[in-house]
Design a protein around this motif. Sequence first.
Motif, PDB file in Angstrom:
ATOM      1  N   ALA A 163       0.832  -1.204   0.000  1.00  0.00           N
ATOM      2  CA  ALA A 163       0.000   0.000   0.000  1.00  0.00           C
ATOM      3  C   ALA A 163       0.868   1.257   0.000  1.00  0.00           C
ATOM      4  N   ALA A 164       2.158   1.094   0.308  1.00  0.00           N
ATOM      5  CA  ALA A 164       3.058   2.250   0.435  1.00  0.00           C
ATOM      6  C   ALA A 164       3.248   2.978  -0.893  1.00  0.00           C
ATOM      7  N   TYR A 165       3.155   2.260  -2.004  1.00  0.00           N
ATOM      8  CA  TYR A 165       3.378   2.877  -3.316  1.00  0.00           C
ATOM      9  C   TYR A 165       2.276   3.881  -3.679  1.00  0.00           C
ATOM     10  N   ARG A 166       1.210   3.919  -2.898  1.00  0.00           N
ATOM     11  CA  ARG A 166       0.105   4.838  -3.191  1.00  0.00           C
ATOM     12  C   ARG A 166       0.394   6.273  -2.748  1.00  0.00           C
ATOM     13  N   TYR A 167       1.481   6.474  -2.016  1.00  0.00           N
ATOM     14  CA  TYR A 167       1.778   7.814  -1.504  1.00  0.00           C
ATOM     15  C   TYR A 167       3.161   8.265  -1.933  1.00  0.00           C
ATOM     16  N   LYS A 195      23.964  22.508   2.307  1.00  0.00           N
ATOM     17  CA  LYS A 195      24.613  23.531   3.138  1.00  0.00           C
ATOM     18  C   LYS A 195      24.433  24.935   2.565  1.00  0.00           C
ATOM     19  N   ASN A 196      24.424  25.023   1.229  1.00  0.00           N
ATOM     20  CA  ASN A 196      24.253  26.326   0.580  1.00  0.00           C
ATOM     21  C   ASN A 196      22.910  26.975   0.891  1.00  0.00           C
ATOM     22  N   PHE A 197      21.956  26.153   1.302  1.00  0.00           N
ATOM     23  CA  PHE A 197      20.630  26.684   1.610  1.00  0.00           C
ATOM     24  C   PHE A 197      20.469  27.042   3.091  1.00  0.00           C
ATOM     25  N   LEU A 198      21.462  26.721   3.876  1.00  0.00           N
ATOM     26  CA  LEU A 198      21.379  27.029   5.304  1.00  0.00           C
ATOM     27  C   LEU A 198      21.814  28.469   5.513  1.00  0.00           C
ATOM     28  N   GLU A 199      20.940  29.244   6.123  1.00  0.00           N
ATOM     29  CA  GLU A 199      21.328  30.616   6.428  1.00  0.00           C
ATOM     30  C   GLU A 199      21.432  30.766   7.929  1.00  0.00           C
ATOM     31  N   GLU A 200      22.597  31.159   8.387  1.00  0.00           N
ATOM     32  CA  GLU A 200      22.894  31.215   9.823  1.00  0.00           C
ATOM     33  C   GLU A 200      22.467  29.922  10.499  1.00  0.00           C
ATOM     34  N   ASN A 201      22.776  28.836   9.802  1.00  0.00           N
ATOM     35  CA  ASN A 201      22.493  27.504  10.323  1.00  0.00           C
ATOM     36  C   ASN A 201      21.004  27.186  10.485  1.00  0.00           C
ATOM     37  N   THR A 202      20.180  27.943   9.808  1.00  0.00           N
ATOM     38  CA  THR A 202      18.746  27.671   9.867  1.00  0.00           C
ATOM     39  C   THR A 202      18.331  26.947   8.592  1.00  0.00           C
ATOM     40  N   MET A 203      17.622  25.863   8.773  1.00  0.00           N
ATOM     41  CA  MET A 203      17.154  25.125   7.607  1.00  0.00           C
ATOM     42  C   MET A 203      15.654  25.316   7.460  1.00  0.00           C
ATOM     43  N   GLU A 204      15.256  25.650   6.260  1.00  0.00           N
ATOM     44  CA  GLU A 204      13.828  25.788   5.992  1.00  0.00           C
ATOM     45  C   GLU A 204      13.483  24.949   4.784  1.00  0.00           C
ATOM     46  N   PHE A 205      12.486  24.119   4.940  1.00  0.00           N
ATOM     47  CA  PHE A 205      12.064  23.341   3.776  1.00  0.00           C
ATOM     48  C   PHE A 205      10.562  23.109   3.820  1.00  0.00           C
ATOM     49  N   GLU A 206      10.027  22.710   2.686  1.00  0.00           N
ATOM     50  CA  GLU A 206       8.616  22.353   2.632  1.00  0.00           C
ATOM     51  C   GLU A 206       8.516  20.879   2.304  1.00  0.00           C
ATOM     52  N   MET A 207       7.519  20.255   2.855  1.00  0.00           N
ATOM     53  CA  MET A 207       7.344  18.832   2.614  1.00  0.00           C
ATOM     54  C   MET A 207       5.871  18.573   2.395  1.00  0.00           C
ATOM     55  N   GLU A 208       5.581  17.823   1.365  1.00  0.00           N
ATOM     56  CA  GLU A 208       4.181  17.534   1.084  1.00  0.00           C
ATOM     57  C   GLU A 208       3.992  16.045   0.831  1.00  0.00           C
ATOM     58  N   ILE A 209       3.015  15.490   1.493  1.00  0.00           N
ATOM     59  CA  ILE A 209       2.665  14.086   1.247  1.00  0.00           C
ATOM     60  C   ILE A 209       1.377  14.089   0.437  1.00  0.00           C
ATOM     61  N   SER A 210       1.359  13.346  -0.650  1.00  0.00           N
ATOM     62  CA  SER A 210       0.144  13.295  -1.460  1.00  0.00           C
ATOM     63  C   SER A 210      -0.028  11.904  -2.051  1.00  0.00           C
ATOM     64  N   LYS A 211      -1.160  11.702  -2.689  1.00  0.00           N
ATOM     65  CA  LYS A 211      -1.405  10.405  -3.326  1.00  0.00           C
ATOM     66  C   LYS A 211      -0.543  10.307  -4.581  1.00  0.00           C
ATOM     67  N   ALA A 212       0.072   9.175  -4.785  1.00  0.00           N
ATOM     68  CA  ALA A 212       0.884   8.980  -5.983  1.00  0.00           C
ATOM     69  C   ALA A 212      -0.036   8.669  -7.152  1.00  0.00           C
ATOM     70  N   ARG A 213       0.419   9.027  -8.342  1.00  0.00           N
ATOM     71  CA  ARG A 213      -0.423   8.789  -9.517  1.00  0.00           C
ATOM     72  C   ARG A 213      -0.180   7.384 -10.061  1.00  0.00           C
ATOM     73  N   VAL A 214      -0.503   6.404  -9.255  1.00  0.00           N
ATOM     74  CA  VAL A 214      -0.328   5.024  -9.714  1.00  0.00           C
ATOM     75  C   VAL A 214      -1.690   4.410  -9.923  1.00  0.00           C
ATOM     76  N   GLU A 215      -1.753   3.474 -10.844  1.00  0.00           N
ATOM     77  CA  GLU A 215      -3.025   2.800 -11.073  1.00  0.00           C
ATOM     78  C   GLU A 215      -3.225   1.769  -9.984  1.00  0.00           C
ATOM     79  N   GLU A 216      -4.452   1.707  -9.505  1.00  0.00           N
ATOM     80  CA  GLU A 216      -4.778   0.718  -8.485  1.00  0.00           C
ATOM     81  C   GLU A 216      -4.509  -0.675  -9.034  1.00  0.00           C
ATOM     82  N   LYS A 217      -3.857  -1.480  -8.210  1.00  0.00           N
ATOM     83  CA  LYS A 217      -3.689  -2.881  -8.609  1.00  0.00           C
ATOM     84  C   LYS A 217      -5.040  -3.560  -8.446  1.00  0.00           C
ATOM     85  N   SER A 218      -5.476  -4.275  -9.468  1.00  0.00           N
ATOM     86  CA  SER A 218      -6.798  -4.901  -9.349  1.00  0.00           C
ATOM     87  C   SER A 218      -6.683  -6.222  -8.602  1.00  0.00           C
TER      88      SER A 218
END
Length: 272
Positions: free
Chosen positions: A199-203, A249-272
């Motif tokens: 079921a993990a491949y669905r996300y 490291k190039n994205f760290l400013e004064e050692n602060t890390m900022e990122f965005e993370m999104e979990i969504s449904k993967a575009r896979v066909e349901e296994k029948s």
Amino acid sequence: MPNNVRSPVNNPPEEGLCESLLMELECPVCGEHMIPPITLCESGHNTCSRCKPKLKKCPTCRQQLLAIRNLTLENLTNKIKYPCRNHKTGCDELLPLDQIIQHQAVCLYRFYDCPLAKAPGVLCLWQGPWSEVKKHIDINHKDRVTEEISKLSVHIRDFKSTYKYCRVIYALGEVFYQQFEVIANNFYFVVQYVGPEDAAYRYKYEFTLSSTSGDEKIQVSQVTRSVKINIDEICQSGKCIKLHYDVVKNFLEENTMEFEMEISKARVEEKS
Ligand SMILES: [Zn+2]
Ligand SMILES: [Zn+2]
Ligand SMILES: [Zn+2]
Ligand SMILES: [Zn+2]
């Protein structure tokens, strides 16, 4: 075929025979049913192949263990249906040996470790069925949960490359485990689905690292893997987000890390 429908070959006398055969196959050490290769001890007791590497003597009579196989019993294991090893916790599956092994790998009743067991500062030895994982986290690790948010902005002040960042995310009605750390100058970001691998491949999860100006950006997506798969294996196989730490490291400013993370449904066909 549903479990309650009996085919002619499965009439009651044979069922009794299957039951006594299963009792015969029950290993006195691990309590599971033996699977081939089944070897003998000097007095003729059967030895479980799962337990044999840990045994010095026969657990029943303390005699020597032999390499001689009980071929008759091995042949009979192909004629019966094995109960799922999780039958004590509620699984009713009864299948031929090759199929029960496949089933057990995805059985919903098999035990899960606490997803946060390996997180720093958490010493949790809890194990339980899939249906109980969320309840366990709610009661014991509420401070490590990000709730019902599939897209999150993370702001880490004083990011430490020696630290392992772990948390649980509730999203899309499911439970996910997120971990990131720097190992040997590589930045690994992994999201695991708390549930069976099929079921993990669905996300999927998308990781976005951007500079304050927004001119520089790294955006990577990956399909989630099950928590049943060892995270070190996931990192080694590259089935995760892996970036050279010099780039991060190039994205760290004064050692602060900022990122965005999104979990969504993967575009896979349901296994029948
Ligand atoms: Zn055993
Ligand atoms: Zn013995
Ligand atoms: Zn099962
Ligand atoms: Zn726990």
